[in-house]
Every structure is written in C-alpha cells, then in structure tokens.
Design an enzyme around this catalytic site. Structure first.
Site, short mmCIF file in Angstrom:
data_model
loop_
_atom_site.label_atom_id
_atom_site.label_comp_id
_atom_site.label_asym_id
_atom_site.label_seq_id
_atom_site.Cartn_x
_atom_site.Cartn_y
_atom_site.Cartn_z
N SER A 120 0.94 -1.11 0.06
CA SER A 120 0.01 -0.02 0.02
C SER A 120 0.88 1.19 -0.17
O SER A 120 0.24 2.31 -0.14
CB SER A 120 -0.90 0.20 1.17
OG SER A 120 -0.16 -0.05 2.50
N HIS A 141 -2.94 -3.69 -5.78
CA HIS A 141 -3.31 -3.03 -4.46
C HIS A 141 -4.79 -3.41 -4.13
O HIS A 141 -5.53 -2.57 -4.63
CB HIS A 141 -2.86 -1.85 -4.20
CG HIS A 141 -3.15 -1.25 -2.74
ND1 HIS A 141 -3.38 0.27 -2.68
CD2 HIS A 141 -3.39 -1.78 -1.76
CE1 HIS A 141 -3.62 0.41 -1.32
NE2 HIS A 141 -3.69 -1.08 -0.70
N ASN A 191 -3.84 5.84 -0.61
CA ASN A 191 -3.44 6.37 0.85
C ASN A 191 -3.03 7.78 0.62
O ASN A 191 -2.92 8.45 2.09
CB ASN A 191 -2.41 5.35 1.19
CG ASN A 191 -3.08 4.06 1.65
OD1 ASN A 191 -4.16 4.09 2.50
ND2 ASN A 191 -2.45 3.00 1.13
#
Length: 284
Positions: A120, A141, A191
């Site tokens: 990630s 991912h 993220n």
C-alpha cells in the site's frame, strides 16, 4: 500471456482474501506462508467466508466447492510458486521482508511469471529492482475486505511493461474488480488522499475539537462517507496507518503528512484498533 495458475505469498488478512477471490473466479491458487498456524487460520477463514457467501445467496454451494478444490496451502515458497503464472505478495510492509521475498520469487517462479505486490505504500520500482525481471513486476493493491471491495489499484513501476499491465488489469476484471491505473508515487492514490484525512481526524481528537464518535458522525452525515475516518483507521489498523504516513512523510518531504503524536502514542501502547480490541473505539 494468459493466467491460469496463481500463488499468494502471505496468509494474513489480505493474502487469504486474495487467494479466496482467485479461487472463486476460476484460478488455481496456492497460498504460501512459513507459519503453519497462519495457513490453518487462513484455510478456516476462507471456508467460513465462502460459507457466508452461500448463506447470503452471493454464490451457489457448488461454486464454494469448486473454489475450495482450486485452493492449496503450503509453507514451501519454491514449491508454491514453481508453476505460477502470477504471484501476488502480501507480506508485512517492511522493505527488508519485501526484498527477501521478491529475491526468492525471482529465483523460483517461472521466467515468464508476473510478480505483483499488494503493497500500500512501498515503491514498485524499488521492489522491481530486487529482481532480474523489472518489466514483469507490478503493484496489485487490493482493499480490505478483498471479497467485497471492488477496487484494485494497478501500479506501474518505472519499467513495468505494457504487456504486464494489460495482463494484470485483465485478471482484475476477471475477479469482478475495477482496475485503476496508477503511477508509482508514495501512497499511490488511495492512501495519499485517505491518510491525511485520517491523520487530521486524529489531530481533532488530540486537540479536543470533538469526541471520536462526533468526528465520525460529521464525516458520515456531512460528507456522506459510509464510515467515519476514526472507525476506518481502527479497521485498517492504527499501526498500518502510522507506517503509511511515515512513508509519505519521508518520501515526499512534506510536513502535511507528519503523523499525529496521538496516533504514535496509541500504536506504542498497543491500541491498534479492531485487531487488538481497542483503538479510538472499543471492540468485542
């Protein structure tokens, strides 16, 4: 290249979820972990999740049986990847661990096999450099829980080939996922956007702006988020959130990614969220 046989390295939450969806969608899948107890837990988890899908009329009983027939489990990495067309790594987010795993995969997986990482936050270009096949290394991912979440960030390293990207994007579509092409920058898209929001919510708690329940309510009702940022942080794991923020802070050099001291304190205290029973909220 077509993919028929897959292997997943790492039998934790993400790894068993990835193996689950591979097997359910017609791919032979070998789940690999050095820890035999983790493999046993993963097998039980997958069987339980498939049973839940049957109970909820998501899949038919015969689909569950077929998926279980396609699954195998082994602690032997060389044996597990020996015939794989696609290997997905899902080990902890530590560079030395990733380097060791990809060195081994490069040595034992077939020469034409694609090596993917579920990382990630760690650079796909750096991971690819641990191998002699950087054009066949890519990010894949997935999001937790893997059987439910439909997004897959497909991350291109500096030398990832178009052929590799097209194969992996096609596999993601075959899994009933929505592949999104992402370039190799810290945090990718998900993220890089999500973690600053979670971090700011933690600052709001630390500064006494509002209670955790109220912060989550504001984001759920005011911003139409299905889950508040602090509940989501507990679900992800506060240690995972901290690690990703540290990577963003280090790699991008911008203090807007500086982890909140309260987040560090909770991780130091072992209050990591749902998996430990306590984070910003308490869990049974």
């Amino acid at each position: 290249m077509s993919v028929h046989t897959t292997a997943v390295v790492g039998a934790g939450t993400m790894g068993n979820g990835i193996a689950h969806v591979f097997a359910l969608h017609g791919y032979d899948a070998t789940l690999i972990d050095l820890d035999a107890s983790l493999l046993d837990d993963a097998q039980s988890t997958i069987e339980g999740n498939l049973s839940r899908q049957v109970d909820n009329d998501v899949i038919a009983p015969e689909e569950k049986s077929a998926a279980l027939d396609r699954l195998s489990f082994t602690p032997d990495t060389p044996e597990g990847v020996a015939t794989a067309d696609l290997v997905v790594e899902a080990v902890p987010e530590e560079e030395d661990v990733k380097a060791e795993v990809f060195g081994m995969l490069d040595q034992h997986a077939p020469a034409e096999a694609i090596l993917a990482s579920n990382t990630s936050s760690i650079s796909i270009t750096w991971i690819a450099d641990q191998t002699a096949r950087p054009d066949q290394v890519i990010g894949m991912h997935f999001f937790n829980p893997v059987p439910v979440m439909t997004l897959v960030e497909v991350v291109r390293g500096q030398r990832t080939s178009d052929a590799t990207f097209n194969v992996v994007a096609g596999v993601a579509e075959n899994l009933d996922k929505n592949p999104v092409e992402v370039e190799d920058y810290p945090g990718f898209v998900s993220n890089r956007v999500l973690m600053p929001m979670i971090n700011e919510a933690v600052f709001c708690v630390m500064e006494g702006v509002a209670e955790p329940e109220d912060i989550d309510t504001v984001m759920e009702l005011g911003m139409n988020h299905p889950m508040g940022p602090l509940t989501l942080a507990d679900f992800i794991g506060l240690d995972v959130c901290l690690h990703i923020l540290e990577v963003l802070h280090e790699k991008l050099g911008d203090d807007k990614y500086r982890p909140c001291p309260l987040l560090r304190r909770k991780v130091t205290a072992g209050q990591l969220g749902r998996k430990t029973g306590e984070g910003f909220f308490e869990y049974d």
